[in-house]
Design an enzyme around this catalytic site. Sequence first.
Site, PDB file in Angstrom:
ATOM      1  N   ASP A 137     -30.903 -26.681 126.545  1.00  0.00           N
ATOM      2  CA  ASP A 137     -31.434 -25.800 125.505  1.00  0.00           C
ATOM      3  C   ASP A 137     -32.523 -26.508 124.701  1.00  0.00           C
ATOM      4  O   ASP A 137     -33.634 -25.992 124.540  1.00  0.00           O
ATOM      5  CB  ASP A 137     -30.284 -25.348 124.600  1.00  0.00           C
ATOM      6  CG  ASP A 137     -30.644 -24.217 123.653  1.00  0.00           C
ATOM      7  OD1 ASP A 137     -31.652 -23.530 123.892  1.00  0.00           O
ATOM      8  OD2 ASP A 137     -29.905 -24.019 122.681  1.00  0.00           O
ATOM      9  N   SER A 164     -22.660 -24.439 131.091  1.00  0.00           N
ATOM     10  CA  SER A 164     -21.375 -24.803 130.461  1.00  0.00           C
ATOM     11  C   SER A 164     -20.760 -26.121 130.931  1.00  0.00           C
ATOM     12  O   SER A 164     -19.680 -26.480 130.478  1.00  0.00           O
ATOM     13  CB  SER A 164     -20.331 -23.687 130.593  1.00  0.00           C
ATOM     14  OG  SER A 164     -20.646 -22.623 129.726  1.00  0.00           O
ATOM     15  N   THR A 165     -21.411 -26.863 131.821  1.00  0.00           N
ATOM     16  CA  THR A 165     -20.785 -28.084 132.348  1.00  0.00           C
ATOM     17  C   THR A 165     -21.066 -29.329 131.508  1.00  0.00           C
ATOM     18  O   THR A 165     -20.545 -30.390 131.806  1.00  0.00           O
ATOM     19  CB  THR A 165     -21.232 -28.373 133.799  1.00  0.00           C
ATOM     20  OG1 THR A 165     -22.640 -28.604 133.820  1.00  0.00           O
ATOM     21  CG2 THR A 165     -20.863 -27.218 134.713  1.00  0.00           C
ATOM     22  N   ASP A 182     -35.871 -31.739 136.757  1.00  0.00           N
ATOM     23  CA  ASP A 182     -36.000 -31.346 135.358  1.00  0.00           C
ATOM     24  C   ASP A 182     -36.365 -29.867 135.346  1.00  0.00           C
ATOM     25  O   ASP A 182     -37.455 -29.494 135.789  1.00  0.00           O
ATOM     26  CB  ASP A 182     -37.093 -32.193 134.705  1.00  0.00           C
ATOM     27  CG  ASP A 182     -37.355 -31.840 133.250  1.00  0.00           C
ATOM     28  OD1 ASP A 182     -36.889 -30.786 132.765  1.00  0.00           O
ATOM     29  OD2 ASP A 182     -38.062 -32.622 132.593  1.00  0.00           O
ATOM     30  N   ASN A 229     -27.168 -21.488 123.005  1.00  0.00           N
ATOM     31  CA  ASN A 229     -26.035 -21.255 122.109  1.00  0.00           C
ATOM     32  C   ASN A 229     -26.211 -19.858 121.504  1.00  0.00           C
ATOM     33  O   ASN A 229     -27.250 -19.231 121.677  1.00  0.00           O
ATOM     34  CB  ASN A 229     -25.928 -22.350 121.038  1.00  0.00           C
ATOM     35  CG  ASN A 229     -27.186 -22.471 120.197  1.00  0.00           C
ATOM     36  OD1 ASN A 229     -27.697 -21.474 119.682  1.00  0.00           O
ATOM     37  ND2 ASN A 229     -27.707 -23.672 120.057  1.00  0.00           N
TER      38      ASN A 229
END
Length: 173
Positions: free
Chosen positions: A35, A122-123, A11, A25
């Site tokens: 996020d 981005s995955t 984590d 974002n």
Amino acid sequence: MIKPMQATKADITKFEADAIVNAANTSLIGGGGVDGAIHRAGGPEILEGCRKIVARQGSCKTGEAVITTAGKLSAKFVIHTVGPVWNGGHKKEPEKLANCYRNSLKLAVENGCGSVAFPNISTGIYGYPKDEAAKVAVQTVRDFLKESDREIDVTFVCFDDENLKLIEAQLNA
């Protein structure tokens, strides 16, 4: 000689590093995935820092990175970077993803960080193919560390086993 990079499944909000990187974002106000977890765990100080950045510059564009306090997290800083949404690889996604890693590392160095923890940018919901993202991430960090005159420990903190295996394969390549 550069320090070896490492990968772990953990984590990221509980990971001990001078800076943790947030897959943010463009609005920087928090969202889902990494996020949202970072904003929840770090508390309102992170959001306040993000709001000040947005007031100054409007937003954080894809590939760019900004830095805030880490609030209640054990890290000193959170580096927020906006990864590209996958569109088949025809809209400079690899270049934009590489910029996320490069610009995050530049901020870490500028702020005296000796260690940085990266998520898999981005995955998730942005749909970047995990194997391609792992290649870009590891190569970009490797190139940065070779050219940097500062030593910095880099850990890829993976959320799932698939990303961990893909990052480890790139680290061993």
